[in-house]
Design a protein around this motif. Structure first.
Motif, PDB file in Angstrom:
ATOM      1  N   ARG A 184      20.079  -8.732  40.623  1.00  0.00           N
ATOM      2  CA  ARG A 184      20.072  -8.104  39.215  1.00  0.00           C
ATOM      3  C   ARG A 184      20.228  -6.505  39.044  1.00  0.00           C
ATOM      4  O   ARG A 184      20.504  -6.360  38.029  1.00  0.00           O
ATOM      5  CB  ARG A 184      18.397  -9.110  39.021  1.00  0.00           C
ATOM      6  N   ALA A 185      20.498  -6.013  39.794  1.00  0.00           N
ATOM      7  CA  ALA A 185      20.865  -4.363  40.426  1.00  0.00           C
ATOM      8  C   ALA A 185      22.202  -4.240  39.358  1.00  0.00           C
ATOM      9  O   ALA A 185      22.768  -5.177  39.784  1.00  0.00           O
ATOM     10  CB  ALA A 185      20.720  -3.776  41.270  1.00  0.00           C
ATOM     11  N   PRO A 186      21.666  -3.390  38.588  1.00  0.00           N
ATOM     12  CA  PRO A 186      23.484  -2.737  37.813  1.00  0.00           C
ATOM     13  C   PRO A 186      24.196  -3.448  39.077  1.00  0.00           C
ATOM     14  O   PRO A 186      23.895  -2.460  40.076  1.00  0.00           O
ATOM     15  CB  PRO A 186      22.817  -1.389  36.989  1.00  0.00           C
ATOM     16  N   GLU A 187      25.770  -3.145  38.616  1.00  0.00           N
ATOM     17  CA  GLU A 187      26.376  -3.260  39.952  1.00  0.00           C
ATOM     18  C   GLU A 187      27.134  -1.096  39.049  1.00  0.00           C
ATOM     19  O   GLU A 187      26.488  -0.197  38.657  1.00  0.00           O
ATOM     20  CB  GLU A 187      28.273  -3.496  39.092  1.00  0.00           C
ATOM     21  N   HIS A 188      27.939  -0.412  40.920  1.00  0.00           N
ATOM     22  CA  HIS A 188      28.152   0.629  40.298  1.00  0.00           C
ATOM     23  C   HIS A 188      29.028   0.577  39.559  1.00  0.00           C
ATOM     24  O   HIS A 188      30.815   0.279  39.500  1.00  0.00           O
ATOM     25  CB  HIS A 188      28.925   0.210  41.640  1.00  0.00           C
ATOM     26  N   ASP A 251      19.787   6.100  43.760  1.00  0.00           N
ATOM     27  CA  ASP A 251      19.205   5.904  42.546  1.00  0.00           C
ATOM     28  C   ASP A 251      18.650   4.204  42.795  1.00  0.00           C
ATOM     29  O   ASP A 251      19.005   3.809  43.302  1.00  0.00           O
ATOM     30  CB  ASP A 251      19.931   6.247  41.486  1.00  0.00           C
ATOM     31  N   ASP A 252      17.464   3.844  41.845  1.00  0.00           N
ATOM     32  CA  ASP A 252      17.051   2.791  41.797  1.00  0.00           C
ATOM     33  C   ASP A 252      18.113   1.518  42.020  1.00  0.00           C
ATOM     34  O   ASP A 252      18.357   0.655  43.118  1.00  0.00           O
ATOM     35  CB  ASP A 252      16.248   2.244  40.917  1.00  0.00           C
ATOM     36  N   SER A 253      18.986   1.639  41.243  1.00  0.00           N
ATOM     37  CA  SER A 253      19.907   0.807  41.395  1.00  0.00           C
ATOM     38  C   SER A 253      21.192   0.648  43.020  1.00  0.00           C
ATOM     39  O   SER A 253      21.241  -0.678  43.174  1.00  0.00           O
ATOM     40  CB  SER A 253      21.006   1.208  39.937  1.00  0.00           C
ATOM     41  N   GLU A 254      21.509   1.896  43.013  1.00  0.00           N
ATOM     42  CA  GLU A 254      21.327   2.013  44.419  1.00  0.00           C
ATOM     43  C   GLU A 254      21.721   1.679  45.073  1.00  0.00           C
ATOM     44  O   GLU A 254      21.982   0.591  46.943  1.00  0.00           O
ATOM     45  CB  GLU A 254      22.640   3.439  44.775  1.00  0.00           C
ATOM     46  N   ARG A 257      21.085  -2.737  45.513  1.00  0.00           N
ATOM     47  CA  ARG A 257      22.280  -2.995  45.662  1.00  0.00           C
ATOM     48  C   ARG A 257      22.587  -2.549  47.643  1.00  0.00           C
ATOM     49  O   ARG A 257      23.173  -4.242  48.560  1.00  0.00           O
ATOM     50  CB  ARG A 257      23.515  -1.992  45.135  1.00  0.00           C
TER      51      ARG A 257
END
Length: 294
Positions: A184-188, A251-254, A257
């Protein structure tokens, strides 16, 4: 550490073969002793040649491409990195005894870190972050896509297949929940940047607790840099992960991932190497436990 065959299409590689290859292709080194190195590596066999050299040969056909790849890109990256990396000194070719290209590198001092007994974990966390930051600063304009330059979703089927194979060996319900969280994490969304793409304990060398070298650049290339965060779970203890994360600037998304990459790699490796590579299998179990404990 592992000289067992780990792949169905793996070729036989031993010290007499290496001596013959050296004698034919690098006669200036023919009198140097050859000794197989203890290694948990899965792609290449490693032999020490004298006191100052190491020979690296692909174990199976899928590892062949990394030989040329590594030799080509190390020359660009080496001057821009803060720790030692392999220095190509010879490029061997296929002959009647061995079917593929192979390499000779300069010997790098150091040892693989003991995951549960790091001498200076905070220092190592900062130095690993410094290596990753330096690699990310290298101009990526003409770089090749790294071996894991895909979104996590591209690994979903393979990861779930491995999970099914691990029923009864891991808490599949809890692990599936963590995997779906990572998906569910946003892609790079930024530009691709350089990544080592295989920062495992076997590819890190330390001396007196300090990072002394990073080896095995067969996967190096450009893409989502989150893949290099796997070292936070496969090597660093929980108590210094925050230090590493802050130092690397994730950051949170990275971060999510990176955790997903660490989990997926370990889940896929564990059933594949369960019998043939106990060191890698043990590290895979370690990663799964660390992620479930967070």
């Amino acid at each position: 550490m592992c000289a067992l065959k780990m792949h169905a299409d793996e070729v036989e590689i031993d010290a007499p073969l290496v001596r013959n290859l050296i004698a034919r292709q690098f006669p200036e080194w023919a009198r140097l002793p050859v000794e197989r190195l203890a290694s948990a590596g899965t792609e290449n066999a490693m032999f020490r040649l004298g006191g100052d050299l190491v020979v690296r040969l692909p174990r199976h056909p899928r590892a062949v491409g990394s030989i040329e790849h590594e030799q080509r890109w190390l020359s660009l990256l080496e001057p821009r990195l803060p720790v030692a990396v392999p220095e190509p000194l010879g490029r061997g070719g296929a002959d009647e005894e061995f079917p593929w290209p192979w390499s000779v590198y300069g010997w790098l001092d150091g040892r693989n870190p003991a995951v549960d007994a790091l001498e200076a974990p905070e220092t190592l966390a900062r130095e690993l972050a410094g290596f990753i930051r330096a690699l990310r600063r290298v101009d990526a304009g003409n770089g090749p896509a790294h071996a894991r330059a895909v979104p996590l979703s591209a690994r979903d089927t393979e990861t779930r297949t491995a999970l099914a194979q691990l029923t009864g060996a891991v808490d599949t319900q809890a692990v599936t929940a963590r995997w779906e969280e990572a998906l569910r994490a946003p892609e790079h969304s930024g530009p691709p940047v350089w990544a080592h793409a295989d920062l495992s304990p076997g590819n890190v060398l330390v001396s007196e607790g300090r990072l002394s070298a990073v080896i095995d650049f067969g996967c190096v290339g450009v893409g989502d840099p989150a893949v290099d965060l796997i070292v936070a779970w496969n090597l660093l203890p929980a108590g210094v992960r925050g230090i590493f994360r802050e130092a690397v600037g994730a950051d949170d998304s990275e971060w999510a991932r990176g955790r997903g990459w660490a989990l997926s790699i370990s889940l896929i490796q564990l059933p594949y190497y369960w019998e043939t590579n106990p060191v890698l299998a043990a590290n895979s179990r370690h990663v799964i436990r660390e992620i479930l404990a967070e």
